[in-house]
Design a protein around this motif. Sequence first.
Motif, PDB file in Angstrom:
ATOM      1  N   VAL A 122       0.873  -1.180   0.000  1.00  0.00           N
ATOM      2  CA  VAL A 122       0.000   0.000   0.000  1.00  0.00           C
ATOM      3  C   VAL A 122       0.899   1.216   0.000  1.00  0.00           C
ATOM      4  O   VAL A 122       1.713   1.409   0.899  1.00  0.00           O
ATOM      5  CB  VAL A 122      -0.910  -0.010   1.243  1.00  0.00           C
ATOM      6  N   ILE A 123       0.727   2.035  -1.055  1.00  0.00           N
ATOM      7  CA  ILE A 123       1.530   3.241  -1.180  1.00  0.00           C
ATOM      8  C   ILE A 123       0.646   4.423  -0.792  1.00  0.00           C
ATOM      9  O   ILE A 123      -0.442   4.602  -1.375  1.00  0.00           O
ATOM     10  CB  ILE A 123       2.045   3.428  -2.624  1.00  0.00           C
ATOM     11  N   PRO A 124       1.068   5.217   0.176  1.00  0.00           N
ATOM     12  CA  PRO A 124       0.209   6.339   0.585  1.00  0.00           C
ATOM     13  C   PRO A 124       0.106   7.383  -0.539  1.00  0.00           C
ATOM     14  O   PRO A 124       1.019   7.551  -1.360  1.00  0.00           O
ATOM     15  CB  PRO A 124       0.924   6.905   1.801  1.00  0.00           C
ATOM     16  N   ASN A 125      -1.047   8.096  -0.551  1.00  0.00           N
ATOM     17  CA  ASN A 125      -1.287   9.098  -1.590  1.00  0.00           C
ATOM     18  C   ASN A 125      -0.361  10.299  -1.463  1.00  0.00           C
ATOM     19  O   ASN A 125      -0.190  11.039  -2.426  1.00  0.00           O
ATOM     20  CB  ASN A 125      -2.741   9.578  -1.514  1.00  0.00           C
ATOM     21  N   ASP A 126       0.252  10.499  -0.302  1.00  0.00           N
ATOM     22  CA  ASP A 126       1.144  11.646  -0.123  1.00  0.00           C
ATOM     23  C   ASP A 126       2.370  11.561  -1.028  1.00  0.00           C
ATOM     24  O   ASP A 126       2.981  12.580  -1.326  1.00  0.00           O
ATOM     25  CB  ASP A 126       1.605  11.725   1.333  1.00  0.00           C
ATOM     26  N   ARG A 127       2.727  10.386  -1.438  1.00  0.00           N
ATOM     27  CA  ARG A 127       3.917  10.223  -2.281  1.00  0.00           C
ATOM     28  C   ARG A 127       3.654  10.597  -3.738  1.00  0.00           C
ATOM     29  O   ARG A 127       4.579  10.730  -4.508  1.00  0.00           O
ATOM     30  CB  ARG A 127       4.400   8.776  -2.225  1.00  0.00           C
TER      31      ARG A 127
END
Length: 57
Positions: A51-56
């Motif tokens: 799961v890659i956070p949207n902040d990146r």
Amino acid sequence: MARRRSRSGGDESSGVLIKILVSLLLVLLVAGGVALATLDMKPPTRPVEKVIPNDRF
């Protein structure tokens, strides 16, 4: 006349034992190499989900 002892301190059987051990080690190394070259080992497979956070983005 007295007999001289060999400088190695051991008898002839110690040389034979060393030759046998070296030969056994060589056979084990060759057998291991052949086994690694011929075995069909498959890598473990399982799905990976991160799961890659949207902040990146």
